[in-house]
Design an enzyme around this catalytic site. Structure first.
Site, short mmCIF file in Angstrom:
data_model
loop_
_atom_site.label_atom_id
_atom_site.label_comp_id
_atom_site.label_asym_id
_atom_site.label_seq_id
_atom_site.Cartn_x
_atom_site.Cartn_y
_atom_site.Cartn_z
N LYS A 10 0.80 -1.33 -0.08
CA LYS A 10 0.00 0.00 -0.06
C LYS A 10 0.92 1.15 -0.16
CE LYS A 10 -0.93 -0.66 4.90
NZ LYS A 10 -0.55 -2.11 5.11
N THR A 11 1.99 1.25 0.87
CA THR A 11 2.92 2.51 0.82
C THR A 11 3.50 2.73 -0.68
OG1 THR A 11 3.35 1.92 2.93
CG2 THR A 11 4.94 3.59 1.96
N GLU B 48 -2.72 6.89 2.10
CA GLU B 48 -2.75 5.23 2.60
C GLU B 48 -3.43 5.17 3.56
OE1 GLU B 48 0.96 2.32 4.36
OE2 GLU B 48 1.64 4.29 3.30
#
Length: 446
Positions: free
Chosen positions: A109-110, A152
Site C-alpha cells: 500500500k505504501t 494510504e
C-alpha cells in the site's frame, strides 16, 4: 479544530498528519516516548513521554491506534472536555467530501500510494498526500496541496472501514493484524472475518473499488460493489514483462489496447502488480495514460522499500520494511536478480504476529544463503513467549532446512555482518522495527 495535541508524533503516520494540520493553519503540539528527526522537522513543541501535564488549551487530542483510550493522557483530555480523535477518525475527516483516492492492503500500500503520488504530480494536479513512508518526491511523508487528496489507509486499524474516498484501492488481503483468540487490541482485528468485513466496509463506501482479479478474498468481498479489476483477468494487465536487478519494464494494457511501455525504478514482480493497481486507480480517477506512464517512470521508490543504503567491504547493503512472510518472500525474489550471495539481518516485528507466523517466516527466509535473526521488535506487545525465544525458533527452523542461520543480539549482529562481509555479498536488513539503524551503521560506520 484550532489547537491540536498529537500523541506519538514521531510515528510516520502521526507526523504526516501533524504536517498536514500545520499546513492548514492548525496550532500543533506533540509528544512521543522517543522524539526524533520527524518530530524535530515539524518545528513544533514536542514533549518526551506521555503525560496529562502536556495538555494546555488544545481543543483536540489525536491518539495513535495502539494507545488505549483509558491511557491517563486520554482520560485527562476527556475530563477537560477536549475532543479525542483516533488517527483514522482524523484521516477520515480530512478526506471526507473531497475528490480522493485511498489505498489499503496487507502488502504494497505504501509503494502503490507513492506511485499514485508521482502520477498525480506528473498530471499537474497539486495533490494533498498522506503516506506511511518517506518519498523524496514530496519530500518526506506528506504533501499539502489544493488538488485531489491521496492517502494510504492502514488496514491494521479496524476504524479504516469508516474512511470514505472517491476511489478505493485494495492491493491484496491476507490474515494479518488479527489478535489471538481471547485477546483484543485497538490495532488488531478480532478475527479474519472481522478484517474481511472491515475491508468490505471500506470498499463499499467508495465511489469505485479497484481490486486485484487474482485475489480470492478481495474478489469475494467486492461482489456486488462497483469495482474495477487489475491483473490477469482484469481490465488492466502487464505484457512482455522484463524483470531486472534495479527495476522492470512491461507493456501496460487496458482492455486489450496497449497504453505504452511502462518503466519502473523499483525491482520485483510484486512492484509490477503495485504499478497495475496505481495505473487502474489513476484511470478510474480520470487521468490520461501519458501521465500514468510518466509518473511510474519517475517514481524512485519509498524509503525502506529495497532501499540501497551503501556498501561495507564491497558488499551491498539494502534495507527493506518487509515484516510479513509474503513480503519477505517477494523481497528475496527481487534480491535474487542482483546476482549476489544473499545474507539477511532479520528482525521480526510484533510479538503476536511472530507467535502466529514464525514457521511461515522460516519458510519465506529459506531462499537466502544466510540469515541472522535478531530479537523480536515487540512494539510494546507482551506474549507467552519471549522475543529472544521466538527468534531462536526461527533460526532453528532455518537450520533444519539447511540454511546457515544464527540468533544474535543487535550489536553482535552488526559486528558479525561487518567482519564477514565480502564483495560478492548482499546484506539485506528486513523488518519494520529499528533494524534499519543497523543497515545505516553497517554501511557508514568504520
Amino acid at each position: 479544530m484550532k489547537r491540536v495535541h498529537v500523541m506519538g508524533v514521531e510515528g510516520v503516520g502521526m507526523s504526516a498528519l501533524a504536517h498536514l494540520l500545520l499546513a492548514e493553519g492548525v496550532a500543533v503540539t506533540g509528544c512521543d516516548l522517543a522524539p526524533g528527526r520527524r518530530a524535530e522537522a515539524l518545528g513544533i513543541p514536542v514533549y518526551r513521554g506521555h503525560d496529562p501535564d502536556h495538555l494546555r488549551d488544545e481543543d483536540t487530542l489525536i491518539v495513535p491506534t495502539p494507545i488505549p483510550l483509558d491511557h491517563p493522557e486520554v482520560e485527562a483530555a476527556r475530563a477537560r472536555g477536549i475532543r479525542v480523535l483516533r488517527r483514522m477518525e482524523l484521516l477520515a475527516g480530512l478526506l471526507g467530501g473531497k475528490p480522493s483516492i485511498g489505498v489499503t492492503g496487507t502488502h504494497g500500500k505504501t509503494t502503490t500510494t507513492g506511485m499514485l503520488a508521482s502520477i498525480l504530480l506528473e498530471a499537474g494536479l497539486d495533490p494533498w498526500v498522506f503516506l506511511g513512508g518517506e518519498l523524496s518526491l514530496l519530500p518526506g511523508n506528506a504533501r499539502y496541496g489544493g488538488g485531489p487528496r491521496l492517502a494510504e489507509v492502514d488496514e491494521s486499524d479496524p476504524l479504516f472501514q469508516g474512511v470514505r474516498v472517491s476511489v478505493a484501492v485494495a492491493t491484496n488481503l491476507e490474515a494479518d493484524h488479527i489478535a489471538p483468540p481471547g485477546q483484543r487490541a485497538p490495532n488488531y482485528h478480532g478475527s479474519l472475518e472481522e478484517l474481511k468485513w472491515a475491508m468490505r466496509g471500506f470498499l463499499e463506501g467508495a465511489g469505485v473499488a479497484v481490486v486485484p482479479a487474482f485475489d480470492p478474498f478481495l474478489m469475494e468481498l467486492s461482489q456486488g460493489i462497483r469495482r474495477r479489476l487489475f491483473g490477469k483477468g482484469g481490465e488492466v494487465w502487464a505484457e512482455r514483462v522484463e524483470l531486472g536487478p534495479t527495476g522492470s519494464r512491461f507493456l501496460l494494457v487496458h482492455k486489450g489496447r496497449a497504453l505504452g511501455q511502462a518503466s519502473l525504478q523499483v525491482p520485483g514482480a510484486h512492484n509490477v502488480q503495485n504499478a497495475l493497481a496505481a495505473g487502474l486507480a489513476a484511470l478510474a480517477f480520470g487521468l490520461e495514460a501519458e501521465a500514468i506512464l510518466r509518473g511510474l517512470a519517475r517514481f524512485p521508490g519509498v524509503g525502506r522499500r529495497f532501499q540501497r543504503v551503501g556498501e561495507v567491504k564491497g558488499a551491498l547493503v539494502v534495507d527493506d520494511y518487509a515484516h510479513h512472510p509474503t513480503e519477505v518472500r517477494a523481497t528475496l525474489e527481487a534480491a535474487g536478480y542482483l546476482g549476489r550471495r544473499i545474507r539477511v539481518l532479520f528482525q521480526p516485528h510484533r510479538l503476536l504476529r511472530t507467535q502466529a507466523l514464525w514457521r511461515e517466516f522460516a519458510e519465506a527466509l529459506a531462499p537466502a544463503q544466510e540469515v541472522v535473526v535478531l530479537p523480536v521488535y515487540t512494539a510494546g506487545e507482551k506474549g507467552e513467549v519471549s522475543p529472544e525465544a521466538l527468534s531462536r525458533r526461527i533460526a532453528e527452523a532455518l537450520r533444519e532446512k539447511g540454511v546457515a542461520a544464527r540468533f544474535l543480539e543487535g550489536e553482535e549482529a552488526l559486528a558479525y555482518a561487518r567482519a564477514t562481509a565480502r564483495p560478492e555479498d548482499l546484506w539485506l536488513t528486513l523488518g519494520a522495527g529499528d533494524v534499519t539503524e543497523l543497515a545505516r551503521r553497517l554501511a557508514h560506520e568504520g
